[in-house]
Write an enzyme that holds these catalytic residues in place. Structure first.
Site, PDB file in Angstrom:
ATOM      1  N   GLY A 131      39.647  46.998  41.235  1.00  0.00           N
ATOM      2  CA  GLY A 131      40.231  45.304  41.122  1.00  0.00           C
ATOM      3  C   GLY A 131      39.657  44.805  42.059  1.00  0.00           C
ATOM      4  N   THR A 133      37.090  41.483  40.853  1.00  0.00           N
ATOM      5  CA  THR A 133      36.709  40.180  40.688  1.00  0.00           C
ATOM      6  C   THR A 133      37.866  39.369  40.014  1.00  0.00           C
ATOM      7  OG1 THR A 133      34.801  40.997  39.642  1.00  0.00           O
ATOM      8  CG2 THR A 133      35.440  39.022  38.903  1.00  0.00           C
ATOM      9  N   THR A 139      31.824  36.225  41.680  1.00  0.00           N
ATOM     10  CA  THR A 139      31.035  37.088  42.443  1.00  0.00           C
ATOM     11  C   THR A 139      31.189  36.821  44.101  1.00  0.00           C
ATOM     12  OG1 THR A 139      29.186  35.787  42.066  1.00  0.00           O
ATOM     13  CG2 THR A 139      29.358  37.663  40.677  1.00  0.00           C
ATOM     14  N   GLU A 253      26.846  52.054  43.437  1.00  0.00           N
ATOM     15  CA  GLU A 253      27.093  51.338  41.934  1.00  0.00           C
ATOM     16  C   GLU A 253      25.999  50.783  41.582  1.00  0.00           C
ATOM     17  OE1 GLU A 253      30.408  48.376  40.274  1.00  0.00           O
ATOM     18  OE2 GLU A 253      29.246  47.572  41.836  1.00  0.00           O
TER      19      GLU A 253
END
Length: 395
Positions: A131, A133, A139, A253
């Site tokens: 959780g 964005t 961004t 990521e």
């Protein structure tokens, strides 16, 4: 002797972790295009595919053995995701299980690690929702508006998240929220905290999840918090330092998502090359035409270049050295290579590329996403311009 050295170099550069790659391909062979097309038609979650990867231990690859995981380096996880996508499958439904836990592993308390990591490693606890964005901040993570206010031994959370994939198929969520208002901090990255949210008991009690229909089947959602109470013990690390905690996870990521793009590029190049050899028009294979051949060859060259940057990012991450530059460049180069390969493949197939049975149009749609998320191409270019090349801030 020279031949042996050449063979060893070829393995190191082009096909490391061969046993893992072979096993991943065997798993993916049981989930062909028909399986993924069926999921799209039903807007369903790939439960069977996720179960197969979990049982093989791959979703717990980065969790240390002490907590029930496999304890592999980031490069091995990179190879897993690359092979999944190169086989025509998609890891978007479960890849977060592999790397979101990094924030917990690096910054959580020992009690938190003992409580959650073994279940995440064996799949009995699904930590697949991140959780971050929000509809108004995009961004610019420092401007999130979701608030978590300390009240006794709980935090009370109010706000909204969007593009939170897999929330309906996850037991836990890693939540980023402001614990100090933006106007009250000296640095805009301060005052942000990270929490583990147990969604199983929170649904209907301050937590609401709504599916968000999208162009690709990523099971994404909007998440709403209305006076949701989170135990204070679920705060990861120190209050107000959450932005720093997630940066390591973001580098992992980006490296891993780049590996997925790399796999996509390899799938497109293989499919396009094979079709260019098989498809005969005007009594000759269409691959004889440079207008077909050259775009595929160029995509291949860019794919190989992206591969090297991914390997560099993974090596720096594993060595504990700064890797933000390499991780961002890996994401940029791989996403663009995948899209170039996707365009070349679709053009090679022509009208048949739009036919669902070939899976080209599905993979084409999936490949386009990575130039937007988890970080957009423009944001990466702005980062490189400012932080690497020393030019004025552009945003």
């Amino acid at each position: 002797m020279n031949e042996q050295m050449d063979d060893e170099l070829a393995v190191a550069v082009t096909r490391d972790w061969p046993e893992i790659r072979d096993n991943v391909r065997r798993i993916c062979a049981g989930f062909g295009g028909e399986y993924w097309r069926g999921l799209e038609a039903q807007e369903a979650y790939p439960t069977e595919f996720v179960r197969a990867l979990t049982e093989a231990g791959y979703l717990g690859a980065l969790i240390p053995e002490a907590y029930g995981g496999v304890g592999l380096p980031l490069r091995a996880a990179s190879a897993i995701l690359e092979e999944i996508h190169a086989a025509g499958c998609n890891a978007g439904a479960c890849h977060a299980q592999m790397y979101i836990m990094g924030t917990l592993l690096r910054h959580g308390s020992e009690a938190q690690k003992q409580r959650y990591l073994p279940g995440i490693a064996d799949g009995t606890l699904r930590l697949q929702a991140f959780g971050v964005t929000e509809p108004t901040s995009g961004t610019d993570t420092t401007r999130i508006k979701t608030r978590a206010e300390r009240q006794g031994d709980h935090y009370v959370v109010n706000g909204q998240k969007v593009w939170t994939s897999r929330a309906l198929h996850s037991d836990l969520m890693l939540l980023l929220a402001r614990t100090t208002p933006l106007e009250q901090v000296q640095k805009k990255t301060d005052g942000i905290s990270v929490f583990l949210v147990d969604m199983r008991g929170a649904l209907g009690r301050g937590l609401e999840i709504r599916p968000l229909k999208a162009m690709i089947n990523h099971n994404t959602t909007e998440v709403f918090f209305d006076n949701l109470r989170i135990p204070a013990e679920n705060l990861i690390g120190e209050e107000g330092r959450g932005f720093r905690y997630i940066l390591d996870g973001m580098n992992a990521e980006r490296t891993l998502v780049a590996s997925e793009s790399l796999g996509d590029a390899r799938w497109f190049i293989r499919k396009a090359s094979e079709y260019a050899c098989e498809r005969v028009v005007f009594d000759r294979p269409i691959g004889k035409n440079q207008g077909i051949q050259f775009p595929i060859a160029r995509a291949y060259a860019r794919t190989e270049a992206a591969d090297l940057m991914i390997r560099k990012a993974a090596a720096l991450f594993q060595a504990g050295r700064p890797c933000g530059d390499a991780a961002n460049m890996a994401k940029l180069l791989a996403s663009e290579a995948a899209w170039e390969a996707a365009e070349a493949c679709l053009q090679t197939y022509g009208g048949f590329g739009y036919a669902r049975e070939y899976d080209v149009e599905r993979k084409w749609r999936e490949a386009r996403l990575t130039q937007i998320a988890p970080v957009s191409t423009n944001m990466i270019l702005a980062y490189l311009g400012e932080h690497v090349l020393g030019m004025p801030r552009s945003y």
